[in-house]
Design a protein around this motif. Structure first.
Motif: not given
Length: 281
Positions: A200-201, A194-195, A191-192, A189
């Motif tokens: 931030s995404p 970006a982390a 989000e994964q 994803s």
């Protein structure tokens, strides 16, 4: 299990062939003659050292369109994402040698070499490289292969520069690429990723696209396809390779390799002379 023997290039004149010397892991030879096929964005995770022997090619590299005419060199850095197609009505022909980064110093280069121009070199230099490439394709004796690779790296040397420390932006995304490589068989994803980058995404999405001239999904598919080709070269069954690299099934793997590398899994393994490879046309 679905055979991929009948899945081919869209054009009858399109040809791509691979060969690997038996005694030198990390080396792959490739030659192609392309009129109609358009290679989707892909990478080789190795230094790509090549020469255009006929026609005019067009490819997208580092966000720009480039032309590769006859009697010129085509040089790619490890992980350079690029496309490829003929730029006119005729056939575009070229020879490539792919060398793993760790092997370049063995033949007198430096693994910090980088090429700033994907197309370069004089006609005389290109002709010398073409002669070396033809000899490499025909060479079967290990000593001949090693000697010719030494000659090839020396011929390419004028086009290389020694890379300094990576820019901060590029360094920030190295862990993201490493994460992708370690999780190829898993869905990912935004989000994964970006982390991993600490962003931030959507900041990550924009920044990644600006640096790599490709979306994270395009890069992920390129990494999956390259790893699949590597596993196939080790003799693993196509269905197992598809599962290990995140493709939905063997047909998905076949389409991806044909679009990006111009060869089906079965044909690739047959060209490499692997035991038990299914006969493919």
């Amino acid at each position: 299990m679905q055979s991929d023997a009948n899945i081919r290039f869209e054009g009858p004149e399109d040809r791509a062939q691979y060969r690997r010397p038996a005694d030198r892991p990390g080396v792959e030879f490739y030659r192609a003659r392309i009129r109609d096929h358009r290679f989707e964005a892909h990478s080789h995770e190795a230094y790509g050292l090549g020469v255009i022997t006929d026609g005019l090619g067009r490819f997208r590299w580092r966000g720009g369109e480039h032309l590769a005419p006859q009697a010129s060199l085509m040089l790619m850095n490890p992980a350079d994402l690029h496309t490829g197609q003929s730029a006119d009505a005729g056939c575009w022909a070229y020879h490539m040698v792919y060398l793993d980064e760790d092997l370049l110093p063995v033949y007198g280069g430096d693994r910090s070499w980088r090429f700033d121009a994907a197309v370069s070199g004089s006609p005389a230099q290109a002709q010398a490289v073409a002669r070396c490439m033809r000899a490499l394709w025909l060479a079967r004796e290990p000593l001949a292969v090693d000697s010719l690779l030494l000659e090839l790296v020396e011929l390419i040397r004028p086009q290389a520069r020694v890379q300094g420390r990576p820019a901060e932006a590029a360094g920030r995304f190295e862990p993201v690429l490493d994460f992708m490589r370690s999780q190829l068989d898993q869905p990912m994803s935004l989000e994964q990723l970006a982390a991993v980058a600490g962003l931030s995404p959507f900041h990550f999405l924009r920044s990644f696209r600006a640096l790599h001239h490709a979306t994270p999904q395009q890069v992920l598919m390129a990494l999956r396809s390259f790893e699949a080709k590597r596993l196939l070269a080790l003799g693993q069954a196509p269905a197992e390779v598809a599962a290990a690299t995140g493709f939905s099934d063997q047909s998905h793997l076949t389409r991806s390799l044909l679009c990006r590398y111009g060869v089906t899994p079965a044909a690739y393994q047959r060209q490499l002379g692997l035991p038990g490879a299914r006969r493919a046309r």
